[in-house]
Design an enzyme around this catalytic site. Structure first.
Site, short mmCIF file in Angstrom:
data_model
loop_
_atom_site.label_atom_id
_atom_site.label_comp_id
_atom_site.label_asym_id
_atom_site.label_seq_id
_atom_site.Cartn_x
_atom_site.Cartn_y
_atom_site.Cartn_z
CG ASN A 263 11.82 -7.13 -27.28
OD1 ASN A 263 11.45 -7.65 -28.33
ND2 ASN A 263 10.98 -6.84 -26.31
CG ASP B 50 6.79 -12.47 -16.86
OD1 ASP B 50 7.23 -13.57 -16.48
OD2 ASP B 50 7.24 -11.40 -16.43
CG ASP C 222 7.30 -10.18 -20.93
OD1 ASP C 222 7.23 -9.06 -20.37
OD2 ASP C 222 7.98 -11.12 -20.48
#
Length: 303
Positions: free
Chosen positions: A182, A174, A218
């Site tokens: 974000n 990840d 992710d």
């Protein structure tokens, strides 16, 4: 290719052969055709493997026979080969004390069913069917395989590798501190970074037997076929370095990012859940160490 089948199954197949263009018994775990009859089709295609009929060189991504076997239900899908469109029905049954699937194929190329199903796309059925099948097993954002594909394909990889005594590794990876992207720049920026990250991972896999999927958020999963833990470590170190060097670009902004990686080699009697959990634990060892790190099973045993 055709094995001798018991009388009751042979009688049932005779009935099916009068209805369908192609009838075959397959072992989708081993990609093997046990029995096939397709006198009603003009196609004379390789059936050494179950995917040979479709002129593929590897297993079908959206394999409904695997799904039928796993869920013990009947499924239907569409495929194309040499400009012919087939509707495939796959139904599981027991044969020689093992689970197999009977596949019933209907050539619907010249039938009105196509117009009824695909409405205004009559002139481009192949593309429509490809999109239709991909929708089941591909992640819409990244175009990588999705969680459904993982759940259907990974148990097959485990079974075939166990029987063949072939090494395999599972990689969980990840993006470090992705939540900050974000939070600070919005989900549009985050989505673009995920697409670029997915492209890096897709470029990293080799041949036709490795694959990469989006596990969630992710977090991504990579399956490496016929690779031991040391080879997997080298592959994932290259991925880690490519990510670190890459210039992620979105909304006229540039980002330098890193990734945390966990690598687990397949062990005896390890099922899908155990294998994923082991790779996930290695991933979090890397994250706990500050990220931008690969942790393999060999390293974690010394921690």
């Amino acid at each position: 290719m055709n094995e001798t089948v018991p009388k009751n199954i042979a009688e049932a197949l005779v009935v099916l052969e009068k209805i369908y263009d192609v009838v075959r018994i397959v072992d989708p775990v081993h990609n093997k055709v046990v029995y096939a009859k397709h006198e009603k089709t003009a196609l004379a295609l390789d059936e050494t493997t179950c995917y040979g009929f479709w002129e593929n060189d590897k297993f079908c991504n959206n394999c409904i026979s695997i799904r039928a076997l796993a869920q013990q239900e009947t499924f239907v899908k569409f495929e194309t080969v040499r400009d012919r469109v087939y509707m495939i029905t796959a139904s599981p049954f027991q044969y020689k004390k093992q689970s197999h699937v009977v596949e019933m194929l209907s050539d619907i190329t010249d039938k009105s069913i196509l117009e009824n199903i695909f409405a205004h796309e009559q002139n481009n059925f192949s593309d429509v069917i490809l999109k239709f099948n991909d929708a089941f097993v591909k992640d819409e954002l990244t175009k990588l395989f999705n969680r459904r594909f993982i759940n259907e394909r990974l148990p097959v990889e485990i079974a075939t590798n166990d029987m063949s005594v072939i090494a395999a590794c599972l990689v969980m990876i990840d993006i470090d501190s992705f939540k900050l992207i974000n939070d600070n720049y919005g989900h549009i920026a985050g989505d673009e970074i995920l697409r670029q990250f997915a492209a890096i991972l897709k470029d990293a896999v080799r041949g036709t037997k490795d694959w990469v999927a989006r596990y969630g958020g992710d977090e991504f999963l990579i399956y490496l076929h016929n690779v031991d833990i040391e080879q997997a470590k080298k592959i994932t170190e290259r991925i880690r370095q490519v990510v670190e060097d890459y210039n992620f670009t979105t909304q006229k902004m540039h980002f330098k990012l890193t990734a945390s990686i966990g690598v687990s080699n397949l062990k005896n009697k390890m099922d899908m859940e155990a294998w994923i959990n082991d790779a996930d634990k290695k991933l979090y060892v890397s994250k706990a160490a500050g990220g931008n790190k690969v942790t393999s099973a060999l390293e974690s045993s010394r921690i």
